[in-house]
Motif scaffolding. Structure first.
Motif, mmCIF file in Angstrom:
data_model
loop_
_atom_site.group_PDB
_atom_site.id
_atom_site.type_symbol
_atom_site.label_atom_id
_atom_site.label_comp_id
_atom_site.label_asym_id
_atom_site.label_seq_id
_atom_site.Cartn_x
_atom_site.Cartn_y
_atom_site.Cartn_z
ATOM 1 N N ASP A 155 -44.189 28.501 -4.472
ATOM 2 C CA ASP A 155 -43.920 27.448 -5.443
ATOM 3 C C ASP A 155 -43.727 26.123 -4.695
ATOM 4 N N PRO A 156 -44.592 25.126 -4.898
ATOM 5 C CA PRO A 156 -44.490 23.878 -4.129
ATOM 6 C C PRO A 156 -43.208 23.104 -4.407
ATOM 7 N N CYS A 157 -42.680 23.218 -5.617
ATOM 8 C CA CYS A 157 -41.431 22.512 -5.945
ATOM 9 C C CYS A 157 -40.257 23.133 -5.190
ATOM 10 N N GLU A 158 -40.203 24.466 -5.194
ATOM 11 C CA GLU A 158 -39.157 25.147 -4.421
ATOM 12 C C GLU A 158 -39.265 24.802 -2.942
ATOM 13 N N LEU A 159 -40.481 24.836 -2.425
ATOM 14 C CA LEU A 159 -40.698 24.570 -1.009
ATOM 15 C C LEU A 159 -40.256 23.162 -0.638
ATOM 16 N N ASN A 160 -40.639 22.181 -1.439
ATOM 17 C CA ASN A 160 -40.248 20.804 -1.142
ATOM 18 C C ASN A 160 -38.739 20.636 -1.197
ATOM 19 N N ALA A 161 -38.111 21.276 -2.195
ATOM 20 C CA ALA A 161 -36.655 21.179 -2.333
ATOM 21 C C ALA A 161 -35.946 21.770 -1.118
ATOM 22 N N GLU A 162 -36.425 22.922 -0.639
ATOM 23 C CA GLU A 162 -35.785 23.565 0.505
ATOM 24 C C GLU A 162 -36.065 22.807 1.803
ATOM 25 N N ALA A 163 -37.264 22.251 1.937
ATOM 26 C CA ALA A 163 -37.574 21.454 3.128
ATOM 27 C C ALA A 163 -36.726 20.189 3.171
ATOM 28 N N LEU A 164 -36.539 19.555 2.012
ATOM 29 C CA LEU A 164 -35.720 18.345 1.930
ATOM 30 C C LEU A 164 -34.257 18.668 2.217
ATOM 31 N N LYS A 165 -33.763 19.753 1.620
ATOM 32 C CA LYS A 165 -32.377 20.177 1.868
ATOM 33 C C LYS A 165 -32.154 20.451 3.354
ATOM 34 N N TYR A 166 -33.125 21.109 3.984
ATOM 35 C CA TYR A 166 -33.044 21.429 5.410
ATOM 36 C C TYR A 166 -32.956 20.144 6.235
ATOM 37 N N TYR A 167 -33.840 19.203 5.930
ATOM 38 C CA TYR A 167 -33.815 17.935 6.667
ATOM 39 C C TYR A 167 -32.494 17.212 6.437
ATOM 40 N N ALA A 168 -32.088 17.091 5.176
ATOM 41 C CA ALA A 168 -30.902 16.309 4.836
ATOM 42 C C ALA A 168 -29.650 16.840 5.521
ATOM 43 N N GLY B 88 -22.425 29.875 10.153
ATOM 44 C CA GLY B 88 -21.139 30.291 9.605
ATOM 45 C C GLY B 88 -21.232 30.197 8.097
ATOM 46 N N ASN B 89 -20.416 29.315 7.517
ATOM 47 C CA ASN B 89 -20.493 29.041 6.081
ATOM 48 C C ASN B 89 -20.800 27.570 5.820
ATOM 49 N N GLU B 90 -21.447 26.922 6.779
ATOM 50 C CA GLU B 90 -21.697 25.486 6.674
ATOM 51 C C GLU B 90 -22.925 25.149 5.850
ATOM 52 N N TYR B 91 -23.847 26.101 5.711
ATOM 53 C CA TYR B 91 -25.123 25.799 5.052
ATOM 54 C C TYR B 91 -25.444 26.931 4.087
ATOM 55 N N SER B 92 -25.666 26.576 2.830
ATOM 56 C CA SER B 92 -25.987 27.582 1.820
ATOM 57 C C SER B 92 -27.473 27.893 1.832
ATOM 58 N N THR B 93 -27.811 29.167 1.774
ATOM 59 C CA THR B 93 -29.207 29.603 1.819
ATOM 60 C C THR B 93 -29.477 30.486 0.604
ATOM 61 N N THR B 94 -29.447 29.869 -0.557
ATOM 62 C CA THR B 94 -29.576 30.634 -1.805
ATOM 63 C C THR B 94 -30.954 31.260 -1.957
ATOM 64 N N LYS B 95 -31.941 30.737 -1.226
ATOM 65 C CA LYS B 95 -33.302 31.293 -1.280
ATOM 66 C C LYS B 95 -33.587 32.193 -0.084
ATOM 67 N N GLY B 96 -32.527 32.597 0.635
ATOM 68 C CA GLY B 96 -32.733 33.416 1.816
ATOM 69 C C GLY B 96 -33.350 32.621 2.951
ATOM 70 N N SER B 97 -33.913 33.336 3.926
ATOM 71 C CA SER B 97 -34.553 32.656 5.050
ATOM 72 C C SER B 97 -35.472 33.636 5.761
ATOM 73 N N SER B 98 -36.058 33.186 6.843
ATOM 74 C CA SER B 98 -36.813 34.071 7.721
ATOM 75 C C SER B 98 -36.587 33.622 9.149
ATOM 76 N N TYR B 99 -36.763 34.553 10.075
ATOM 77 C CA TYR B 99 -36.687 34.265 11.504
ATOM 78 C C TYR B 99 -38.078 34.584 12.047
ATOM 79 N N ASN B 100 -38.840 33.536 12.292
ATOM 80 C CA ASN B 100 -40.257 33.703 12.604
ATOM 81 C C ASN B 100 -40.461 33.834 14.110
ATOM 82 N N SER B 101 -41.044 34.946 14.487
ATOM 83 C CA SER B 101 -41.403 35.215 15.873
ATOM 84 C C SER B 101 -42.905 35.475 15.903
ATOM 85 N N TYR B 102 -43.559 35.076 16.992
ATOM 86 C CA TYR B 102 -45.014 35.146 17.039
ATOM 87 C C TYR B 102 -45.476 35.816 18.335
#
Length: 404
Positions: free
Chosen positions: A181-194, A24-38
Motif C-alpha cells: 500500500d503506497p499510502c502506508e509505505l509513505n506514512a511509515e517512511a515519513l515516521k521513520y525519518y521524522a 526499547g520503548n522509544e519508537y512505536s512499530t504498529t506495522k511491525g518491521s523486518s531485519y533485512n540481510s542479503y
C-alpha cells in the motif's frame, strides 16, 4: 528459504510481524518491521548484515539451509546496532575467522557490544572489494544514524545496500515497494525519518549529494528495514532531500494534556479560531497522554507551527508534555514556530515553562501565549478563538518572512 532478488542476490532476513516497540520503548512499530540481510553469490560469497539478536539461532539455521556457511568469504557490517548485528556472535561461532568489513567506528562498536576480537577489516569511502563479476564499493555515512554507519554499492546489479537510510519499520512478505500500500509505505517512511533521522538532516543532504555525484546506475535500494525500493528507487532519495530541507506542510498541530478537560476545551476553541482565520490550514489536535508519542512527533515534523497546552500541576506541567518536550529537544526541529497555552487555578506557571522548553528545543516562540483561569466560559471561549486566529496569522507571517 531465502527470496531471490537477482541472480546473484538473495534476501535472507527476518520479517517481524509482532514487533510493536523499538529502541526499547522509544519508537512505536504498529506495522511491525523486518531485519533485512542479503547474501551475494558471485565468485566470492558475501553476507551483508544479519538480524536482531532474539532471532540469531533461527537466522543461522535458515542460512545453513541456504548455503554451507564455510562458503561465506566475507561479511559486511554496514551498521553495528544490535538489530543488524545481533546474530553475528551465533554466526561467528560457526565461521570464526571470516573477515568482517566495516568502518573503524563499526569495529569499535562491535567490540563494545560483543567483546569479541573478530577478524575486522576496516574500510573508508571509496574502498572496494572485488567479488568476481561485481565490485562492492563502500561509502561511509557517519550519523546516518550512528557514527559507524556505512552504505555498500554493488556494481553489475547496481544495488545500493543502504542500511538504515531509506528504510521503514514496516512488515511485508512482498519485499518490494510496488507490492505494498503506497499510502502506508509513505506514512511509515515519513515516521521513520521524522523520529530517527531529523537530527541528522544536514548529514543526510550532504551524503546523498556525495553519492549522487558518483553518477552510479541504480536499479535497487536494499534497505535494512521494510521494503526494497525497486520501482523508481530514486523516489525515496528525492523524498529524503525534501524532508531534510526543514520540511513543513501547511499544518498546525495542537498538542495538549488535560486533567478536567479545561485545557482540552481551550485546544478545541483555539483550533476553531485558526480555521476561521485560515480555512486552508490543516489543524490536528492530539492529546499527549492518549496518542502515540511517535505519531505526535511525526505531525510536529510535518507542521509549520505547533501549540502545546497543559494545566499547571505542582508548579509545572503534566508528565506526558514533559516527555514530548524532551524528545523534541533531541530531534532538533528547524524553522518551526510554537506557542503555549493552559488552564490554571492558582499558580499558573505551566505556560511560561512550556514556552521556555520550546525555545530550548529550537522553536521560534510567538509572543502572546495564553492562560485561562479554571474552566473557560463562553466569553473565554470567544477569547480563545481570537487567540487561535492571531496564532494562524503569526505563524503564516513568519513562514512568509522566512521564505522571502
Amino acid at each position: 528459504m531465502g527470496k531471490k532478488i537477482t541472480d546473484k542476490v538473495t534476501w535472507v532476513g527476518k520479517i517481524d510481524w509482532e514487533l510493536k516497540q523499538f529502541h526499547g520503548n522509544e519508537y512505536s512499530t504498529t506495522k511491525g518491521s523486518s531485519y533485512n540481510s542479503y547474501l551475494i553469490r558471485d565468485k566470492k560469497t558475501v553476507l551483508i548484515d544479519t538480524v536482531w539478536q532474539p532471532y540469531d539461532k533461527e537466522f543461522v539455521k535458515r542460512l545453513k539451509e541456504e548455503i554451507d556457511l564455510k562458503e561465506i568469504d566475507y561479511i559486511i557490517a554496514n551498521h553495528s546496532e544490535i538489530d543488524h548485528s545481533g546474530a553475528l556472535p551465533e554466526l561467528m561461532r560457526e565461521i570464526p575467522g571470516t573477515p568482517i568489513y566495516c568502518t573503524a567506528n563499526g569495529a569499535k562498536i562491535l567490540k563494545g557490544h560483543y567483546h569479541e576480537d573478530w577478524n575486522f577489516v576496516t574500510v573508508k569511502t571509496g574502498d572496494t572489494l572485488d567479488i568476481g563479476e561485481s565490485t562492492l564499493t563502500f561509502v561511509e555515512a557517519p550519523m546516518l544514524h550512528w557514527p559507524d554507519s556505512m552504505l555498500t554499492y554493488m556494481s553489475g546489479d547496481n544495488i545500493l545496500f543502504s542500511n538504515d537510510a531509506f528504510g521503514q519499520h514496516y512488515a511485508t512478505e512482498s519485499l518490494y515497494n510496488d507490492m505494498v500500500d503506497p499510502c502506508e509505505l509513505n506514512a511509515e517512511a515519513l515516521k521513520y525519518y521524522a523520529n530517527i533521522l531529523t537530527p541528522f538532516s544536514r548529514f543526510v543532504t550532504k551524503k546523498i549529494k556525495e553519492v549522487l555525484d558518483f553518477n552510479l546506475p541504480l536499479n535497487l535500494i536494499c534497505t535494512s528495514h521494510g521494503v526494497i525500493w525497486k520501482n523508481n528507487p530514486t523516489q525515496i532519495i528525492e523524498k529524503y532531500l525534501e524532508w531534510a530541507d526543514n520540511y513543513q506542510e501547511n499544518q498546525i498541530t495542537i498538542i495538549y494534556d488535560t486533567m478536567w478537560n479545561a485545557t482540552r476545551k481551550m485546544a478545541e476553541a483555539i483550533a476553531t479560531g485558526i480555521v476561521m482565520k485560515d480555512p486552508t490550514v490543516t489543524v490536528k489536535l492530539m492529546n499527549s497522554s492518549k496518542e502515540d508519542k511517535n505519531d505526535i512527533l511525526t505531525e510536529v515534523f510535518k507542521s509549520k507551527g505547533i501549540l502545546i497546552g497543559s494545566p499547571t500541576v505542582n508548579n509545572g506541567y503534566l508528565h506526558s508534555i514533559a516527555g514530548l518536550l524532551e524528545m523534541m529537544k533531541g530531534l532538533k526541529f528547524k524553522k518551526k514556530y510554537a506557542g503555549a497555552f493552559g488552564s490554571y487555578g492558582w499558580s499558573g506557571e505551566a505556560v511560561k515553562l512550556i514556552g521556555e522548553e520550546l525555545q530550548k528545543a529550537g522553536f521560534e516562540l510567538v509572543k502572546d501565549n495564553h492562560r485561562s483561569l479554571w474552566v473557560p466560559d463562553d466569553t473565554e471561549i470567544e477569547v480563545l478563538k481570537e487567540y487561535g486566529s492571531n496564532i494562524a496569522e503569526q505563524f503564516q507571517y513568519r513562514v512568509e518572512k522566512n521564505n522571502n
